[in-house]
Design a protein around this motif. Structure first.
Motif, PDB file in Angstrom:
ATOM      1  N   LEU A  29      37.756  58.303 -26.539  1.00 31.53           N
ATOM      2  CA  LEU A  29      37.567  56.864 -26.689  1.00 31.53           C
ATOM      3  C   LEU A  29      36.338  56.558 -27.534  1.00 31.53           C
ATOM      4  CD1 LEU A  29      38.437  55.616 -23.087  1.00 31.53           C
ATOM      5  CD2 LEU A  29      39.801  55.326 -25.157  1.00 31.53           C
ATOM      6  N   SER A  30      35.301  57.369 -27.397  1.00 26.75           N
ATOM      7  CA  SER A  30      34.074  57.121 -28.156  1.00 26.75           C
ATOM      8  C   SER A  30      34.205  57.544 -29.618  1.00 26.75           C
ATOM      9  CB  SER A  30      32.891  57.859 -27.514  1.00 26.75           C
ATOM     10  OG  SER A  30      33.063  59.255 -27.602  1.00 26.75           O
ATOM     11  N   LEU A  31      35.136  58.459 -29.922  1.00 25.66           N
ATOM     12  CA  LEU A  31      35.283  58.960 -31.283  1.00 25.66           C
ATOM     13  C   LEU A  31      36.386  58.260 -32.071  1.00 25.66           C
ATOM     14  CD1 LEU A  31      34.901  62.801 -30.676  1.00 25.66           C
ATOM     15  CD2 LEU A  31      33.198  61.235 -31.608  1.00 25.66           C
ATOM     16  N   ARG A  32      37.301  57.581 -31.405  1.00 27.06           N
ATOM     17  CA  ARG A  32      38.403  56.935 -32.111  1.00 27.06           C
ATOM     18  C   ARG A  32      37.884  55.769 -32.956  1.00 27.06           C
ATOM     19  NH1 ARG A  32      41.043  52.423 -29.580  1.00 27.06           N
ATOM     20  NH2 ARG A  32      43.020  53.202 -30.378  1.00 27.06           N
ATOM     21  N   THR A  33      38.542  55.518 -34.072  1.00 27.49           N
ATOM     22  CA  THR A  33      38.099  54.483 -34.998  1.00 27.49           C
ATOM     23  C   THR A  33      39.164  53.398 -35.140  1.00 27.49           C
ATOM     24  OG1 THR A  33      38.987  55.736 -36.874  1.00 27.49           O
ATOM     25  CG2 THR A  33      36.672  56.088 -36.305  1.00 27.49           C
ATOM     26  N   CYS A  34      38.737  52.265 -35.654  1.00 24.87           N
ATOM     27  CA  CYS A  34      39.626  51.132 -35.882  1.00 24.87           C
ATOM     28  C   CYS A  34      39.356  50.598 -37.284  1.00 24.87           C
ATOM     29  CB  CYS A  34      39.365  50.051 -34.831  1.00 24.87           C
ATOM     30  SG  CYS A  34      40.403  48.584 -35.020  1.00 24.87           S
ATOM     31  N   LYS A  35      40.388  50.429 -38.074  1.00 24.04           N
ATOM     32  CA  LYS A  35      40.209  49.974 -39.444  1.00 24.04           C
ATOM     33  C   LYS A  35      39.651  48.547 -39.481  1.00 24.04           C
ATOM     34  CE  LYS A  35      43.641  52.891 -41.729  1.00 24.04           C
ATOM     35  NZ  LYS A  35      44.843  52.933 -42.601  1.00 24.04           N
ATOM     36  N   PRO A  36      38.820  48.254 -40.469  1.00 23.68           N
ATOM     37  CA  PRO A  36      38.289  46.891 -40.596  1.00 23.68           C
ATOM     38  C   PRO A  36      39.401  45.901 -40.925  1.00 23.68           C
ATOM     39  CG  PRO A  36      37.709  48.214 -42.511  1.00 23.68           C
ATOM     40  CD  PRO A  36      38.315  49.153 -41.520  1.00 23.68           C
ATOM     41  N   THR A  37      39.163  44.644 -40.602  1.00 22.89           N
ATOM     42  CA  THR A  37      40.123  43.592 -40.921  1.00 22.89           C
ATOM     43  C   THR A  37      39.689  42.887 -42.214  1.00 22.89           C
ATOM     44  OG1 THR A  37      38.937  42.005 -39.515  1.00 22.89           O
ATOM     45  CG2 THR A  37      40.755  43.224 -38.521  1.00 22.89           C
ATOM     46  N   CYS A  38      40.673  42.505 -43.008  1.00 22.54           N
ATOM     47  CA  CYS A  38      40.418  41.870 -44.303  1.00 22.54           C
ATOM     48  C   CYS A  38      41.182  40.546 -44.347  1.00 22.54           C
ATOM     49  CB  CYS A  38      40.889  42.764 -45.445  1.00 22.54           C
ATOM     50  SG  CYS A  38      40.367  44.494 -45.310  1.00 22.54           S
ATOM     51  N   SER A  39      40.556  39.521 -44.874  1.00 19.60           N
ATOM     52  CA  SER A  39      41.212  38.220 -44.954  1.00 19.60           C
ATOM     53  C   SER A  39      40.702  37.434 -46.151  1.00 19.60           C
ATOM     54  CB  SER A  39      41.003  37.424 -43.663  1.00 19.60           C
ATOM     55  OG  SER A  39      39.617  37.201 -43.431  1.00 19.60           O
ATOM     56  N   ILE A  40      41.540  36.530 -46.639  1.00 16.34           N
ATOM     57  CA  ILE A  40      41.156  35.591 -47.691  1.00 16.34           C
ATOM     58  C   ILE A  40      40.782  34.281 -47.006  1.00 16.34           C
ATOM     59  CG2 ILE A  40      41.916  34.298 -49.712  1.00 16.34           C
ATOM     60  CD1 ILE A  40      41.558  37.244 -50.283  1.00 16.34           C
ATOM     61  N   GLU A  41      39.501  33.979 -46.987  1.00 14.37           N
ATOM     62  CA  GLU A  41      39.024  32.779 -46.295  1.00 14.37           C
ATOM     63  C   GLU A  41      39.155  31.528 -47.156  1.00 14.37           C
ATOM     64  OE1 GLU A  41      37.864  32.785 -42.948  1.00 14.37           O
ATOM     65  OE2 GLU A  41      38.939  34.686 -43.200  1.00 14.37           O
ATOM     66  N   ASN A  42      39.032  31.703 -48.441  1.00 13.16           N
ATOM     67  CA  ASN A  42      39.164  30.554 -49.349  1.00 13.16           C
ATOM     68  C   ASN A  42      39.793  31.032 -50.652  1.00 13.16           C
ATOM     69  OD1 ASN A  42      39.020  27.987 -50.344  1.00 13.16           O
ATOM     70  ND2 ASN A  42      36.793  27.890 -50.476  1.00 13.16           N
ATOM     71  N   PHE A  43      40.567  30.148 -51.268  1.00 14.61           N
ATOM     72  CA  PHE A  43      41.258  30.485 -52.510  1.00 14.61           C
ATOM     73  C   PHE A  43      41.421  29.193 -53.286  1.00 14.61           C
ATOM     74  CE2 PHE A  43      44.797  31.711 -55.249  1.00 14.61           C
ATOM     75  CZ  PHE A  43      44.506  33.037 -55.545  1.00 14.61           C
ATOM     76  N   TYR A  44      40.996  29.185 -54.547  1.00 13.25           N
ATOM     77  CA  TYR A  44      41.027  27.948 -55.319  1.00 13.25           C
ATOM     78  C   TYR A  44      41.402  28.234 -56.769  1.00 13.25           C
ATOM     79  CZ  TYR A  44      39.448  23.584 -57.476  1.00 13.25           C
ATOM     80  OH  TYR A  44      39.379  22.398 -58.180  1.00 13.25           O
ATOM     81  N   VAL A  45      42.350  27.429 -57.268  1.00 10.79           N
ATOM     82  CA  VAL A  45      42.810  27.536 -58.661  1.00 10.79           C
ATOM     83  C   VAL A  45      42.534  26.190 -59.332  1.00 10.79           C
ATOM     84  CG1 VAL A  45      44.740  28.142 -60.170  1.00 10.79           C
ATOM     85  CG2 VAL A  45      44.651  29.065 -57.846  1.00 10.79           C
ATOM     86  N   PRO A  46      41.431  26.054 -60.056  1.00 13.75           N
ATOM     87  CA  PRO A  46      41.048  24.754 -60.628  1.00 13.75           C
ATOM     88  C   PRO A  46      42.129  24.099 -61.469  1.00 13.75           C
ATOM     89  CG  PRO A  46      39.279  26.358 -60.877  1.00 13.75           C
ATOM     90  CD  PRO A  46      40.469  27.108 -60.391  1.00 13.75           C
ATOM     91  N   SER A  47      42.886  24.873 -62.210  1.00 16.93           N
ATOM     92  CA  SER A  47      43.891  24.313 -63.108  1.00 16.93           C
ATOM     93  C   SER A  47      45.038  23.632 -62.375  1.00 16.93           C
ATOM     94  CB  SER A  47      44.450  25.420 -64.006  1.00 16.93           C
ATOM     95  OG  SER A  47      45.314  24.891 -64.970  1.00 16.93           O
ATOM     96  N   LEU A  48      45.195  23.926 -61.064  1.00 20.51           N
ATOM     97  CA  LEU A  48      46.281  23.319 -60.284  1.00 20.51           C
ATOM     98  C   LEU A  48      45.805  22.158 -59.417  1.00 20.51           C
ATOM     99  CD1 LEU A  48      48.264  26.504 -59.183  1.00 20.51           C
ATOM    100  CD2 LEU A  48      48.524  25.099 -61.241  1.00 20.51           C
ATOM    101  N   ASN A  49      44.569  21.722 -59.620  1.00 19.36           N
ATOM    102  CA  ASN A  49      44.045  20.559 -58.900  1.00 19.36           C
ATOM    103  C   ASN A  49      44.475  19.296 -59.638  1.00 19.36           C
ATOM    104  OD1 ASN A  49      42.619  18.595 -57.582  1.00 19.36           O
ATOM    105  ND2 ASN A  49      40.623  19.588 -57.777  1.00 19.36           N
ATOM    106  N   THR A  50      45.436  18.589 -59.074  1.00 19.45           N
ATOM    107  CA  THR A  50      46.012  17.425 -59.762  1.00 19.45           C
ATOM    108  C   THR A  50      45.104  16.196 -59.744  1.00 19.45           C
ATOM    109  OG1 THR A  50      47.183  16.767 -57.737  1.00 19.45           O
ATOM    110  CG2 THR A  50      48.366  18.186 -59.285  1.00 19.45           C
ATOM    111  N   THR A  51      44.047  16.229 -58.937  1.00 18.43           N
ATOM    112  CA  THR A  51      43.132  15.082 -58.920  1.00 18.43           C
ATOM    113  C   THR A  51      42.134  15.142 -60.074  1.00 18.43           C
ATOM    114  OG1 THR A  51      41.563  16.220 -57.453  1.00 18.43           O
ATOM    115  CG2 THR A  51      43.311  14.928 -56.415  1.00 18.43           C
TER     116      THR A  51
END
Length: 214
Positions: A29-51
């Motif tokens: 139990l002390s030696l077993r590992t767990c892979k890190p978690t990865c996520s996209i928290e923010n994503f922005y494409v300026p050219s698709l902002n219609t305002t």
């Protein structure tokens, strides 16, 4: 008398086996590992902002992303090799590669989080079609593929490197940003994650059942 000696010997052996099994279990139990978690928290494409109808916005063919990497282990550090990101634009059933980015490798401590907020230029994306879609109330989808290799520091030594390959889809609306504003998009492995039952655990369980029997 001989029977008592045999019983004492049997109890001693069972006690030794039980203690050894528990010790092996705790070590696993002390030696077993767990892979890190990865996520996209923010994503922005300026050219698709219609305002924003300025020519600067329409000609801004970049993607902004906030990549979050989390090490959830309390007693193990993570060492990332270079993290390779590939961005795709999803059109019907096909995916068009539009950008690549490499995050330099780094060290991450116990229970630490890291953000990599970057801009990357995009090419080959059908901008007019994507803008037309979001302008009519639809969303467009971007796929993010992440590939790297990680190793873990356990006490004073390091494990061998292992692959970390995950992916996720990000929906973008007419604001130019991802639809789920406050919730990150977790990148997941395409392969099933089987239960990690180590041989030491099986051995320990066998010993416990043996002791219970006798």
């Amino acid at each position: 008398m001989a029977g008592d000696d045999a019983a004492d010997c049997r109890r001693c052996c069972c006690s030794f086996i039980f203690t050894s099994g528990l010790t092996a279990l705790f070590m696993w139990l002390s030696l077993r590992t767990c892979k890190p978690t990865c996520s996209i928290e923010n994503f922005y494409v300026p050219s698709l902002n219609t305002t924003d109808n300025s020519s600067a916005a329409r000609n801004n063919h970049t993607l902004y992303f906030d990549l979050k990497l989390k090490n959830g282990m309390k007693d193990k550090a993570v060492y990332y090799a270079n993290i390779n990101l590939t961005f795709f634009y999803t059109q019907n059933t096909s995916r068009i590669p539009v950008a690549n980015y490499t995050v330099p490798g780094f060290h991450q401590g116990h229970e630490k989080k890291a953000h990599r907020k970057e801009l990357v230029g995009a090419s080959g994306l059908p901008w007019e079609a994507a803008l037309h879609a979001v302008s009519n109330g639809s969303t467009v989808s971007f796929r993010v593929d992440l590939a790297t290799r990680v190793k873990y520091k356990i006490l004073f030594w390091y494990t061998k490197r292992e692959s970390l390959v995950v992916t996720g889809d990000v929906a973008v609306d007419d604001s130019g940003g991802k639809v789920k504003k406050k919730k990150g998009i977790k990148l997941k492995s395409g392969a099933p994650d089987p239960a990690r039952v180590g041989p030491v655990f099986v051995f320990s369980l066998t010993m416990i059942l043996f002791l219970y029997k006798y």
